[in-house]
Design a protein around this motif. Structure first.
Motif, short mmCIF file in Angstrom:
data_model
loop_
_atom_site.label_atom_id
_atom_site.label_comp_id
_atom_site.label_asym_id
_atom_site.label_seq_id
_atom_site.Cartn_x
_atom_site.Cartn_y
_atom_site.Cartn_z
N ASP A 66 0.85 -1.18 0.00
CA ASP A 66 0.00 0.00 0.00
C ASP A 66 0.89 1.24 0.00
O ASP A 66 1.99 1.24 0.59
CB ASP A 66 -0.93 0.01 1.21
CG ASP A 66 -2.10 0.96 1.00
OD1 ASP A 66 -2.37 1.32 -0.17
OD2 ASP A 66 -2.76 1.35 1.98
N TYR A 68 1.72 5.22 0.84
CA TYR A 68 1.43 6.25 1.84
C TYR A 68 0.52 7.33 1.23
O TYR A 68 0.85 7.90 0.18
CB TYR A 68 2.75 6.87 2.31
CG TYR A 68 2.61 7.87 3.44
CD1 TYR A 68 2.15 7.48 4.69
CD2 TYR A 68 2.96 9.21 3.25
CE1 TYR A 68 2.05 8.40 5.73
CE2 TYR A 68 2.86 10.13 4.27
CZ TYR A 68 2.40 9.72 5.52
OH TYR A 68 2.29 10.63 6.53
N GLN A 70 -0.46 10.44 1.73
CA GLN A 70 -0.35 11.89 1.88
C GLN A 70 0.55 12.47 0.80
O GLN A 70 1.50 11.82 0.34
CB GLN A 70 0.18 12.24 3.27
CG GLN A 70 -0.81 11.97 4.40
CD GLN A 70 -2.10 12.75 4.23
OE1 GLN A 70 -2.09 13.89 3.75
NE2 GLN A 70 -3.22 12.15 4.61
N ALA A 78 4.31 0.56 2.22
CA ALA A 78 4.21 -0.41 3.30
C ALA A 78 4.02 -1.78 2.65
O ALA A 78 3.05 -1.99 1.92
CB ALA A 78 3.06 -0.09 4.23
N PHE A 88 8.76 -0.82 5.61
CA PHE A 88 8.63 0.47 4.93
C PHE A 88 9.81 0.65 3.99
O PHE A 88 10.97 0.50 4.41
CB PHE A 88 8.57 1.62 5.93
CG PHE A 88 7.41 1.52 6.89
CD1 PHE A 88 6.11 1.60 6.43
CD2 PHE A 88 7.63 1.35 8.25
CE1 PHE A 88 5.04 1.51 7.30
CE2 PHE A 88 6.57 1.25 9.12
CZ PHE A 88 5.26 1.33 8.65
N TRP A 119 -3.07 1.78 4.77
CA TRP A 119 -2.92 3.06 5.44
C TRP A 119 -4.29 3.66 5.69
O TRP A 119 -5.21 3.52 4.88
CB TRP A 119 -2.12 4.03 4.59
CG TRP A 119 -0.67 3.69 4.40
CD1 TRP A 119 -0.10 3.08 3.34
CD2 TRP A 119 0.39 3.98 5.31
NE1 TRP A 119 1.25 2.95 3.51
CE2 TRP A 119 1.58 3.51 4.72
CE3 TRP A 119 0.46 4.59 6.57
CZ2 TRP A 119 2.83 3.61 5.33
CZ3 TRP A 119 1.71 4.71 7.19
CH2 TRP A 119 2.87 4.23 6.58
N ASN A 120 -4.41 4.39 6.81
CA ASN A 120 -5.65 5.10 7.09
C ASN A 120 -5.73 6.34 6.19
O ASN A 120 -4.82 7.17 6.19
CB ASN A 120 -5.67 5.53 8.57
CG ASN A 120 -7.01 6.08 8.99
OD1 ASN A 120 -7.60 6.91 8.31
ND2 ASN A 120 -7.50 5.62 10.14
N SER A 124 -3.14 9.53 8.46
CA SER A 124 -2.18 8.76 7.68
C SER A 124 -1.08 8.14 8.53
O SER A 124 -0.27 7.36 8.01
CB SER A 124 -1.56 9.65 6.61
OG SER A 124 -0.94 10.77 7.21
N ASN A 125 -1.01 8.43 9.82
CA ASN A 125 -0.01 7.79 10.67
C ASN A 125 -0.43 6.38 11.06
O ASN A 125 0.38 5.60 11.54
CB ASN A 125 0.23 8.61 11.94
CG ASN A 125 0.80 9.98 11.61
OD1 ASN A 125 1.47 10.15 10.60
ND2 ASN A 125 0.53 10.94 12.47
N LEU A 127 -1.63 2.58 10.47
CA LEU A 127 -1.47 1.50 9.52
C LEU A 127 -2.05 0.23 10.13
O LEU A 127 -1.73 -0.12 11.27
CB LEU A 127 0.02 1.29 9.19
CG LEU A 127 0.33 0.17 8.20
CD1 LEU A 127 -0.14 0.56 6.80
CD2 LEU A 127 1.83 -0.14 8.19
N ASP A 144 0.58 3.03 15.07
CA ASP A 144 0.80 4.44 14.79
C ASP A 144 2.28 4.56 14.47
O ASP A 144 3.13 4.58 15.36
CB ASP A 144 0.43 5.30 16.00
CG ASP A 144 0.49 6.79 15.69
OD1 ASP A 144 1.19 7.15 14.71
OD2 ASP A 144 -0.13 7.58 16.40
N ARG A 155 -3.78 15.68 9.76
CA ARG A 155 -2.63 14.82 9.51
C ARG A 155 -1.42 15.46 10.19
O ARG A 155 -1.34 16.67 10.37
CB ARG A 155 -2.34 14.65 8.02
CG ARG A 155 -2.01 15.95 7.31
CD ARG A 155 -1.63 15.68 5.86
NE ARG A 155 -0.36 14.98 5.78
CZ ARG A 155 0.80 15.61 5.68
NH1 ARG A 155 0.87 16.92 5.69
NH2 ARG A 155 1.93 14.92 5.62
#
Length: 863
Positions: A66, A68, A70, A78, A88, A119-120, A124-125, A127, A144, A155
């Motif tokens: 996935d 990131y 942002q 990830a 990562f 990722w959320n 975005s922190n 996972l 986190d 964010r």
């Protein structure tokens, strides 16, 4: 699944970058094809190419990836591996190296396969990872990765969290939440607007909704085997989809007991993905399939209830011949797809939208173009000239008063069609002949040839014409032995003026052929010679002088060389009239089939030829056959044979079926048909359709003129009165009582000194007074009935009858808002200087409410 599966994924924050992964991970940048000059560029569409930026081959056993979410300048991935680790990684040195994220590993307590990493999209922190089952461990782990709270705009930027992360040390690798003890997580998807909520597919038997803010965490669940490939609709958080084997399930979290829609496919499903730029569009991929299936889910609401949705399905083929292994929607570009095949080829394509098309009665075409754009073609667009659209043509004709001109031939000039022009001209000639008395004993106003020859079936033996057979010599050949057998009626027509007119129009071939048909061979040769030297060379065949030379050698000897050459060469002549002329000269035993069946020769010329050279029985048979053929084709030239009869109605109906020209058939019927034919059902349908068409175009003037012409044809069928003034007390029509003036004379008052016109001031039915005029305060009323037709002028003679009704100045008029009014003349005078109602205490601004007055005021200011 055996083997390595190739995957493709657009970057959610970089509109021109995407990754592919299998045994290695590659980063590509999409460029316009004209800018792609490097050898590493791959052509992915007719307009774009993919430039390979970097490749990362340091990670093995990759199971899920996935990006990131942002908008950082660099890409952070990830990666979920087969041993459960989440790593990562980036492509080269990036800003993530400074904070220690590049190369960082998140390791579960017990090794097992990682099935999904996500990722959320809001925070975005965060996972989340979904793992296989382990007897004493959880299968859902939430980290986190920067170990910092959510601040500000939703964010935490990388630069803002570096110090806090360095302070937290190794604790950043510990999950902040764990779920699913001794369970298997097959799929996981975050909700798009809820930073602490996600949905899980677990144990091949449950879908679970999780809210981390709730102490119970699992807030809802439903039993199902459809637990794979969970995706949340980016436009609706309450709508999600999952699949199992060959079945796709669409869910609504507000009613989570069962799927709202189940889609059964022919093969096992391998991937599903909601389109981020199109509402309710779900893409799906089947195993071993070279195509992608699209499911357009149509939501339906009846009243306040939402019923089961319907689905429009279609299949798109990106153009690759290999089976597709994965696809990805572009996050922002409308309906744009990336596909990767089993061979590794990548295709960048755009899914053409299923458009909504609307065609207005005014010839405006509007259709959807994407989500935010409508495209329009108006009736003034040049494309209508290329399309030759019949509706645009009918509207242009209507605006030019086509069919309503006083002289019939004038309408032909407006028809924009040669066959219609000829028909209007013929109708004009036919009517002139009848009106001038040249056709005695003819009851039909516009008779056809078959009617004139009594061959329309009205006689007991089928035809009543009797013609004389004579032999006419070829006088200009100087050999009296040459002659032709013709059939002559009582009258013969002059030919010279007609041939002169054809020559003036440049129709030399037609004039020459008709001269030949009239046994004037020398005249035909002269016409062809004049045509050959004419200056208008572009529209005249260049071989007319050669044809004239061929005609000059005419011989009626059946065994002559001239005859044999003409028979062999006649079909090569490009002009149909010349072919017909030589067919006549080489005919054997009066067999003129090649002349009568020459389709390029005008119908009137063929009919004239048949009337001259065919016997009565053959003529009757030929005209009957020709009428049937022209009727079947919808050829308007057939009206020459049928005239205004039932056969003519059938021919016009066929013409309408072929062309859609309801305007011409309606106007021809109104201008040419007798009253009994106008009452035919099909004719009334034409007229009604044309009236409706004029109404749809808002051509009120043309509609009114059409109705006037229609009423003139049928004076006994006057339309009923549709608008009238009714009494406010009894509701009876005041104008409906006009016939009883003598019995209700007390209800009327005399107007001035005129004894012939009476003015009503009260209802003739209930005797209640009519409303008062707001200006003169006299009870309103209008003079009724026609003026006396027995008035005499100063010479003592009867004056012309006047059908003038009451003057406009005495008409009733009132405001549709406040209902106050008065005599038209009084109200007009008042509103010249005022805009407010003349009634005391009424504040209605009647004048400003009148659309007509607004237009008039604008025109006045412009002048």
């Amino acid at each position: 699944m055996n083997g390595v599966r190739l995957e493709v994924q657009w970057s959610p924050v970089h509109p021109d970058k995407f990754i592919t992964w299998g045994t290695e991970i590659s980063l590509y940048e999409v460029l316009p094809l004209k800018d792609a000059q490097k050898s590493s560029c791959l052509k992915v569409s007719n307009t774009t190419a993919a430039n390979l930026l970097a490749t990362n081959s340091s990670h093995h056993y990759v199971k899920c990836v996935d990006i990131y979410p942002q908008p950082e300048p660099d890409i952070l991935l990830a990666i979920g591996q087969a041993n459960g680790k989440i790593v990562f990684t980036t492509f080269g040195p990036t800003a993530f190296d400074a904070i220690g994220l590049t190369g960082k590993e998140l390791v579960p307590r017990h090794a097992r396969q990682c099935n999904v990493v996500a990722w959320n999209p809001v925070d975005s922190n965060l996972l989340a990872a979904g793992l296989d089952k382990y007897r004493a461990d959880h299968s859902v782990l939430l980290w986190d990765v920067l170990k910092c709270p959510l601040h500000g705009n939703g964010r935490a930027g990388v630069a803002n969290v570096s110090h806090q992360h360095s302070m937290s040390g190794g604790e950043g690798t510990r999950p902040i939440a764990e779920l699913g003890l001794s369970e298997t997580t097959h799929s996981l998807a975050w909700f798009n607007t809820q930073s602490r909520s996600f949905v899980l597919g677990m144990n091949n038997k449950h879908l679970k909704l999780v809210d981390l803010r709730d102490s119970n965490k699992i807030v809802n669940s439903t039993p199902t085997k459809s637990v794979y490939g969970l995706v949340v609709d980016p436009h609706k958080d309450h709508q999600l989809a999952s699949f199992v084997e060959n079945q796709i399930s669409v869910w609504d979290t507000r009613n989570f007991e069962k799927p709202v829609l189940t889609l059964t496919q022919n093969k096992p499903v391998t991937k599903i993905h909601w389109c981020p730029t199109r509402h309710n569009l779900l893409g799906s991929l089947m195993r071993d399939s070279p195509s992608i299936h699209l499911h357009d889910i149509q939501q339906t609401v009846i009243g306040n209830d939402e019923v089961e949705p319907s689905v429009l399905e279609r299949t798109i083929h990106p153009g690759t011949t290999n089976n597709i292994t994965s696809f990805s929607w572009h996050p922002t570009h409308e309906n744009r797809l990336l596909e990767i095949s089993l061979s590794g080829s990548i295709t960048d394509s755009v899914v053409f939208e299923r458009i909504t098309l609307n065609w207005s009665p005014t010839s405006h075409v509007v259709w959807t173009h994407g989500r935010r754009t409508l495209k329009l073609i108006s009736d003034k667009d040049l494309i209508y000239n290329d399309l030759n659209d019949i509706s645009a043509k009918l509207k242009r004709r209507a605006l030019s008063d086509y069919g309503l001109k006083p002289e019939l031939w004038q309408n032909g000039d407006l028809a924009e069609d040669e066959s219609l022009k000829n028909l209007w001209f013929w109708l004009n000639v036919s009517r002139s002949l009848v009106d001038d008395g040249n056709m005695r004993g003819i009851e039909c106003p516009l008779p056809g040839v078959r009617y004139l020859l009594k061959m329309d079936g009205s006689e007991t033996n089928g035809f009543a014409v009797k013609s004389d057979m004579i032999s006419r010599p070829w006088t200009d050949l100087g050999n009296s032995a040459n002659s032709a057998r013709i059939y002559r009626f009582d009258k013969e027509s002059s030919l010279t003026s007609f041939l002169d007119r054809l020559e003036a129009e440049g129709s030399y071939a037609r004039a020459a052929a008709i001269a030949v048909f009239n046994l004037k061979l020398k005249k035909a040769i002269d016409i062809l010679n004049r045509g050959a030297v004419s200056q208008n060379k572009q529209s005249i065949p260049q071989n007319l002088n050669i044809v004239a030379m061929a005609l000059s050698g005419y011989s009626d000897d059946r065994s002559s060389m001239w005859r044999g050459l003409c028979l062999n060469s006649r079909s090569q002549l490009p002009e149909p009239y010349l072919r017909a002329a030589f067919a006549f000269l080489t005919a054997e035993a009066d067999n003129y089939e090649n002349v009568l069946n020459e389709s390029g020769v005008a119908v009137e010329d063929r009919v004239a030829f048949a009337c001259t050279f065919l016997s009565d029985s053959k003529l009757n048979e030929y005209l009957k056959h020709l009428t049937s053929k022209l009727t079947e084709e919808g050829n308007l030239a057939g009206i020459l044979l049928t005239g205004t009869s039932m056969e003519g109605v059938q021919l016009l109906q066929r013409y309408l079926d072929v062309t859609g020209d309801v305007q011409s058939v309606s106007l021809l019927a109104v201008r040419a048909f007798p009253p009994d034919l106008l009452q035919e059902t099909s004719v009334q349908e034409w007229i009604t359709s044309y009236r409706t068409l004029l109404d749809a175009w808002h051509l009120w003037n043309q509609r009114a003129h059409f109705d006037i012409v229609m009423s003139a044809c049928c004076p006994n069928d006057k339309p009923p009165q549709q608008v009238f003034v009714s009494c406010n007390f009894c509701g009876k029509s005041i104008s409906a009582q006009m016939q009883g003036l003598s019995r209700n004379r007390g209800a009327y008052a005399r107007l001035g000194g005129t004894s012939q016109k009476l003015k009503m001031t009260s209802c003739p039915q209930c005797r209640k007074p009519l409303p008062r005029c707001a200006i003169c305060l006299v009870h309103m009323g209008t003079p009724s009935g026609l003026q006396n037709n027995n008035n005499t002028n100063s010479n003592g003679r009867l004056a012309a009858a006047s059908n003038k009704m009451a003057d406009f100045s005495t008409w009733f008029t009132w405001c549709q808002t406040c209902r106050h009014g008065g005599h038209a003349a009084h109200m007009t005078h008042w509103f010249r200087e005022h805009s407010e109602c003349p009634v005391t205490a009424c504040t209605c601004r009647c004048l400003s409410l009148d659309a007509a007055s607004k237009v008039a005021s604008i025109i006045t200011h412009k002048l």
